[in-house]
Design a protein around this motif. Structure first.
Motif, PDB file in Angstrom:
ATOM      1  N   ASN A  60       0.706  -1.106   0.044  1.00  0.00           N
ATOM      2  CA  ASN A  60      -0.085  -0.068  -0.015  1.00  0.00           C
ATOM      3  C   ASN A  60       0.993   1.113   0.025  1.00  0.00           C
ATOM      4  OD1 ASN A  60       1.017   0.051   2.529  1.00  0.00           O
ATOM      5  ND2 ASN A  60      -1.127  -0.132   3.513  1.00  0.00           N
ATOM      6  N   LEU A  61       0.236   2.520   0.009  1.00  0.00           N
ATOM      7  CA  LEU A  61       1.033   3.732   0.047  1.00  0.00           C
ATOM      8  C   LEU A  61       0.939   4.358   1.561  1.00  0.00           C
ATOM      9  CD1 LEU A  61      -0.281   5.177  -3.124  1.00  0.00           C
ATOM     10  CD2 LEU A  61       1.706   4.119  -2.803  1.00  0.00           C
ATOM     11  N   THR A  62       2.217   4.927   1.744  1.00  0.00           N
ATOM     12  CA  THR A  62       2.188   5.668   3.002  1.00  0.00           C
ATOM     13  C   THR A  62       1.581   6.866   2.858  1.00  0.00           C
ATOM     14  OG1 THR A  62       4.131   6.763   2.434  1.00  0.00           O
ATOM     15  CG2 THR A  62       4.497   4.885   3.527  1.00  0.00           C
ATOM     16  N   ALA A  63       1.617   7.944   4.087  1.00  0.00           N
ATOM     17  CA  ALA A  63       0.798   9.150   3.842  1.00  0.00           C
ATOM     18  C   ALA A  63       1.716  10.004   2.652  1.00  0.00           C
ATOM     19  CB  ALA A  63       0.648   9.912   5.125  1.00  0.00           C
ATOM     20  N   GLU A  64       2.834   9.776   2.567  1.00  0.00           N
ATOM     21  CA  GLU A  64       3.685  10.605   1.751  1.00  0.00           C
ATOM     22  C   GLU A  64       3.675   9.901   0.176  1.00  0.00           C
ATOM     23  OE1 GLU A  64       5.056   9.231   4.517  1.00  0.00           O
ATOM     24  OE2 GLU A  64       4.347  11.054   5.653  1.00  0.00           O
ATOM     25  N   GLY A  65       3.032   9.021   0.026  1.00  0.00           N
ATOM     26  CA  GLY A  65       2.695   8.435  -1.625  1.00  0.00           C
ATOM     27  C   GLY A  65       3.876   7.478  -1.845  1.00  0.00           C
ATOM     28  N   LYS A  66       4.533   6.973  -0.690  1.00  0.00           N
ATOM     29  CA  LYS A  66       5.790   5.801  -0.954  1.00  0.00           C
ATOM     30  C   LYS A  66       5.052   4.470  -0.927  1.00  0.00           C
ATOM     31  CE  LYS A  66      10.167   4.342   0.486  1.00  0.00           C
ATOM     32  NZ  LYS A  66      11.297   4.515   1.498  1.00  0.00           N
ATOM     33  N   LEU A  67       5.391   3.773  -1.949  1.00  0.00           N
ATOM     34  CA  LEU A  67       5.000   2.254  -1.998  1.00  0.00           C
ATOM     35  C   LEU A  67       5.670   1.597  -0.943  1.00  0.00           C
ATOM     36  CD1 LEU A  67       2.856   0.525  -3.776  1.00  0.00           C
ATOM     37  CD2 LEU A  67       5.192  -0.265  -4.875  1.00  0.00           C
ATOM     38  N   GLN A  68       5.011   0.609  -0.098  1.00  0.00           N
ATOM     39  CA  GLN A  68       5.582  -0.052   0.960  1.00  0.00           C
ATOM     40  C   GLN A  68       4.944  -1.431   1.078  1.00  0.00           C
ATOM     41  OE1 GLN A  68       4.656   1.792   4.912  1.00  0.00           O
ATOM     42  NE2 GLN A  68       2.317   1.543   4.508  1.00  0.00           N
ATOM     43  N   LYS A  69       5.675  -2.337   1.246  1.00  0.00           N
ATOM     44  CA  LYS A  69       5.311  -4.126   1.754  1.00  0.00           C
ATOM     45  C   LYS A  69       4.421  -3.894   2.969  1.00  0.00           C
ATOM     46  CE  LYS A  69       7.967  -7.227   0.787  1.00  0.00           C
ATOM     47  NZ  LYS A  69       8.858  -8.395   0.900  1.00  0.00           N
ATOM     48  N   LYS A  70       3.094  -4.483   2.894  1.00  0.00           N
ATOM     49  CA  LYS A  70       2.221  -4.604   4.010  1.00  0.00           C
ATOM     50  C   LYS A  70       2.326  -5.941   4.771  1.00  0.00           C
ATOM     51  CE  LYS A  70      -2.743  -4.000   5.120  1.00  0.00           C
ATOM     52  NZ  LYS A  70      -3.929  -3.672   4.497  1.00  0.00           N
ATOM     53  N   SER A  71       2.367  -6.893   3.727  1.00  0.00           N
ATOM     54  CA  SER A  71       2.509  -8.377   4.220  1.00  0.00           C
ATOM     55  C   SER A  71       2.870  -9.146   3.151  1.00  0.00           C
ATOM     56  CB  SER A  71       1.092  -8.693   4.782  1.00  0.00           C
ATOM     57  OG  SER A  71       0.115  -8.810   3.935  1.00  0.00           O
ATOM     58  N   ASP A  72       3.144 -10.410   3.648  1.00  0.00           N
ATOM     59  CA  ASP A  72       3.389 -11.678   2.685  1.00  0.00           C
ATOM     60  C   ASP A  72       2.509 -12.690   3.283  1.00  0.00           C
ATOM     61  OD1 ASP A  72       5.296 -11.484   0.579  1.00  0.00           O
ATOM     62  OD2 ASP A  72       6.894 -10.715   1.891  1.00  0.00           O
ATOM     63  N   PHE A  73       2.268 -13.806   2.636  1.00  0.00           N
ATOM     64  CA  PHE A  73       1.691 -15.034   2.859  1.00  0.00           C
ATOM     65  C   PHE A  73       1.594 -15.917   1.741  1.00  0.00           C
ATOM     66  CE2 PHE A  73      -2.147 -12.509   1.186  1.00  0.00           C
ATOM     67  CZ  PHE A  73      -2.851 -13.473   0.455  1.00  0.00           C
ATOM     68  N   GLN A  74       1.402 -17.004   2.009  1.00  0.00           N
ATOM     69  CA  GLN A  74       1.372 -18.294   0.747  1.00  0.00           C
ATOM     70  C   GLN A  74       0.056 -18.424   0.512  1.00  0.00           C
ATOM     71  OE1 GLN A  74       5.148 -18.098   0.230  1.00  0.00           O
ATOM     72  NE2 GLN A  74       4.376 -20.365  -0.225  1.00  0.00           N
ATOM     73  N   ALA A  75       0.048 -18.929  -0.615  1.00  0.00           N
ATOM     74  CA  ALA A  75      -1.269 -19.102  -1.383  1.00  0.00           C
ATOM     75  C   ALA A  75      -1.291 -20.043  -2.472  1.00  0.00           C
ATOM     76  CB  ALA A  75      -2.246 -18.028  -1.825  1.00  0.00           C
ATOM     77  N   GLU A  76      -2.133 -20.920  -2.850  1.00  0.00           N
ATOM     78  CA  GLU A  76      -2.119 -21.726  -3.889  1.00  0.00           C
ATOM     79  C   GLU A  76      -2.026 -20.986  -5.171  1.00  0.00           C
ATOM     80  OE1 GLU A  76      -1.991 -25.200  -4.096  1.00  0.00           O
ATOM     81  OE2 GLU A  76      -2.156 -25.468  -2.112  1.00  0.00           O
ATOM     82  N   THR A  77      -1.045 -21.591  -6.050  1.00  0.00           N
ATOM     83  CA  THR A  77      -1.075 -20.970  -7.349  1.00  0.00           C
ATOM     84  C   THR A  77      -2.311 -21.253  -8.031  1.00  0.00           C
ATOM     85  OG1 THR A  77       1.307 -21.476  -7.745  1.00  0.00           O
ATOM     86  CG2 THR A  77       0.126 -21.270  -9.627  1.00  0.00           C
ATOM     87  N   VAL A  78      -2.946 -20.135  -8.592  1.00  0.00           N
ATOM     88  CA  VAL A  78      -4.063 -20.024  -9.408  1.00  0.00           C
ATOM     89  C   VAL A  78      -4.478 -19.431 -10.691  1.00  0.00           C
ATOM     90  CG1 VAL A  78      -5.146 -19.621  -6.845  1.00  0.00           C
ATOM     91  CG2 VAL A  78      -4.705 -17.568  -8.076  1.00  0.00           C
ATOM     92  N   HIS A  79      -5.309 -19.611 -11.260  1.00  0.00           N
ATOM     93  CA  HIS A  79      -5.571 -19.377 -12.452  1.00  0.00           C
ATOM     94  C   HIS A  79      -6.615 -18.220 -12.737  1.00  0.00           C
ATOM     95  CE1 HIS A  79      -4.339 -23.544 -12.299  1.00  0.00           C
ATOM     96  NE2 HIS A  79      -3.472 -23.347 -13.338  1.00  0.00           N
ATOM     97  N   VAL A  80      -7.251 -17.951 -11.586  1.00  0.00           N
ATOM     98  CA  VAL A  80      -8.386 -16.964 -11.755  1.00  0.00           C
ATOM     99  C   VAL A  80      -8.153 -16.003 -10.338  1.00  0.00           C
ATOM    100  CG1 VAL A  80     -10.930 -16.561 -11.499  1.00  0.00           C
ATOM    101  CG2 VAL A  80     -10.016 -18.342 -13.155  1.00  0.00           C
ATOM    102  N   PHE A  81      -7.931 -14.944 -10.489  1.00  0.00           N
ATOM    103  CA  PHE A  81      -8.339 -13.904  -9.562  1.00  0.00           C
ATOM    104  C   PHE A  81      -9.058 -12.650  -9.768  1.00  0.00           C
ATOM    105  CE2 PHE A  81      -4.223 -14.057 -11.735  1.00  0.00           C
ATOM    106  CZ  PHE A  81      -3.954 -12.762 -11.996  1.00  0.00           C
ATOM    107  N   ALA A  82     -10.015 -12.339  -8.802  1.00  0.00           N
ATOM    108  CA  ALA A  82     -10.927 -11.227  -9.245  1.00  0.00           C
ATOM    109  C   ALA A  82     -11.537 -10.601  -7.839  1.00  0.00           C
ATOM    110  CB  ALA A  82     -12.007 -11.688 -10.325  1.00  0.00           C
ATOM    111  N   ALA A  83     -11.621  -9.354  -7.831  1.00  0.00           N
ATOM    112  CA  ALA A  83     -12.427  -8.736  -6.832  1.00  0.00           C
ATOM    113  C   ALA A  83     -13.825  -8.920  -6.800  1.00  0.00           C
ATOM    114  CB  ALA A  83     -12.128  -7.183  -6.877  1.00  0.00           C
ATOM    115  N   VAL A  84     -14.365  -9.398  -5.529  1.00  0.00           N
ATOM    116  CA  VAL A  84     -15.695  -9.325  -5.171  1.00  0.00           C
ATOM    117  C   VAL A  84     -15.893  -9.217  -4.026  1.00  0.00           C
ATOM    118  CG1 VAL A  84     -17.428 -11.269  -4.919  1.00  0.00           C
ATOM    119  CG2 VAL A  84     -15.528 -11.499  -6.579  1.00  0.00           C
TER     120      VAL A  84
END
Length: 410
Positions: free
Chosen positions: A108-132
């Motif tokens: 995500n972005l800091t208040a100054e607009g700098k891109l920062q890492k928020k988190s890491d996690f493991q998930a299955e390799t997938v073929h479909v990903f969509a916002a719902v």
């Protein structure tokens, strides 16, 4: 990613058009890493082509002018292939894990607009990903062997946590001796519509089919992800393509499906129906039989490769460059699904090596698509007006080819 024969279709697709994925309509109004200032930061991903290296994440306040470079800039991604989606004002970078679980990194972005890492996690390799809703729905789809169960996962887009899952037997879903392979997922009202192609999945001709001239959309309730019905038609072929969205909901709540009509058997294209657009009216789970937009006819014989929704019925289409085939250097066009008009995009480079596809972002006024264009002479970000079909060159990206363009608020 294994570079064997079973991924020949995927390799061919990469050679034609690069990937980009953003769900601007569903990206929410989160605060990033600080107070929402109403400002926007663009995220440009670019690959150098180096073996074992994925993309660099670059940022810019304005993509209509200037230059940005991967040399000495950006955040380097690990792994060979990365895919991206923006939801709830968070930027997700998914590693294709070659069939194994892969890292999902959230920024995500800091208040100054700098891109920062928020988190890491493991998930299955997938073929479909969509916002719902406020989730990211991901689907892992088997395509060969004894396995036939598609795994569906719900990821809380705010917390970056897997919160639920469901399963679907793809052989039972197809019901024709083959198996269903989901091309993508689209939220339509309070349901999830998942178009699929029917494939043999026999190891020799995984993506081939004996059913090239049919269209299917599986309808699931949400959040339970229980199958309610399958919408069927036979005026064109399957919607979308491997790793490619082919169904979009407009501002009126209607859904429009885009078919390239490029189904194959043993790598030979066997579709006999035209590349076309079909419609599902708001509140229904049937194809509108009174609506059929024959894009192949309107374009002079070309087929749809991928689609980006702009607004008010205007879509940016990437078309295969060879007439009637599923190959050839990409060509861009604007389709108006309300008036069923087709217009080739002008003011583009003579030769397009690749163009970012799938959920390209739109301008703030909603009138134009912002895309990445890679050519033999270099890479630039272009704005394509949905009304005039005129492309305007903007920022130059040096040191790599553009693979995605996103935006976050801060």
């Amino acid at each position: 990613m294994k570079r064997g024969s079973k991924l020949a279709l995927f390799a061919a697709f990469i050679a034609f058009t690069t990937f980009s994925c953003s769900s601007d309509e569903n990206s929410g109004n989160g605060t990033g890493g600080g107070v929402d200032t109403g400002k926007t930061k663009y995220i440009i991903t670019a690959t150098t082509g180096a073996v074992g290296i994925a993309d660099y994440l670059l940022t810019a306040d304005d993509v209509t002018t200037g230059t940005v470079s991967t040399i000495g800039n950006g955040i380097e991604q690990d792994g060979t292939y990365r895919y991206y989606i923006t939801a709830e004002n968070n930027f997700f970078s998914l590693l294709y894990g070659q069939g194994n679980p892969g890292a999902v990194t959230t920024y995500n972005l800091t208040a100054e607009g700098k891109l920062q890492k928020k988190s890491d996690f493991q998930a299955e390799t997938v073929h479909v990903f969509a916002a719902v809703n406020k989730d990211i729905l991901t689907v892992k789809v088997p395509r060969s062997g004894a396995a036939s169960i598609a795994q569906m996962y719900k990821i809380d887009a705010t917390k970056s946590l897997i919160t639920g899952e469901a399963q679907q037997d793809t052989k039972i879903l197809a019901g024709n001796g083959e198996r269903a392979f989901f091309t993508w997922a689209t939220q339509v009202g309070d349901k999830v519509f998942m178009p699929y192609m029917s494939i043999k999945g026999d190891g020799l001709d995984n993506f081939g089919t004996a059913n090239p001239d049919s269209t299917w959309v599986a309808v699931y309730n949400y959040p339970e992800l229980k199958l309610e019905k399958v919408i069927k038609d036979n005026r064109t072929s399957y919607l979308g393509a491997y790793f490619t969205n082919g169904l979009f909901q407009d501002e009126n709540g209607d859904a429009y499906g885009f078919s390239g009509a490029i189904a194959t058997s043993n790598t030979v294209m066997t579709s006999t129906k035209p590349s076309a657009v079909v419609k599902i009216k708001k509140g229904t789970t049937e194809f509108d039989k009174s609506y059929f937009f024959n894009v192949q006819e309107k374009s002079g014989g070309y087929k749809i490769s991928s689609t980006t929704y702009i607004s008010k019925g205007k879509f940016l289409l990437l078309m295969y460059g060879n007439v009637g085939k599923n190959n050839g250097a990409v060509k861009m066009a604007i389709a108006d699904v309300y008036n069923q008009t087709f217009t080739w995009v002008t003011n583009t480079p003579e030769t397009l090596t690749s163009v970012t596809s799938r959920y390209n972002i739109t301008t703030e006024d909603g009138n134009s698509a912002i895309i990445g264009v890679n050519t033999p002479e270099g890479s630039w970000i272009y704005t394509v007006n949905g009304t005039t079909a005129v492309a305007t060159r903007g920022m130059k990206v040096e040191g790599g080819q553009i693979t995605a363009i996103q935006k976050l608020k801060y």
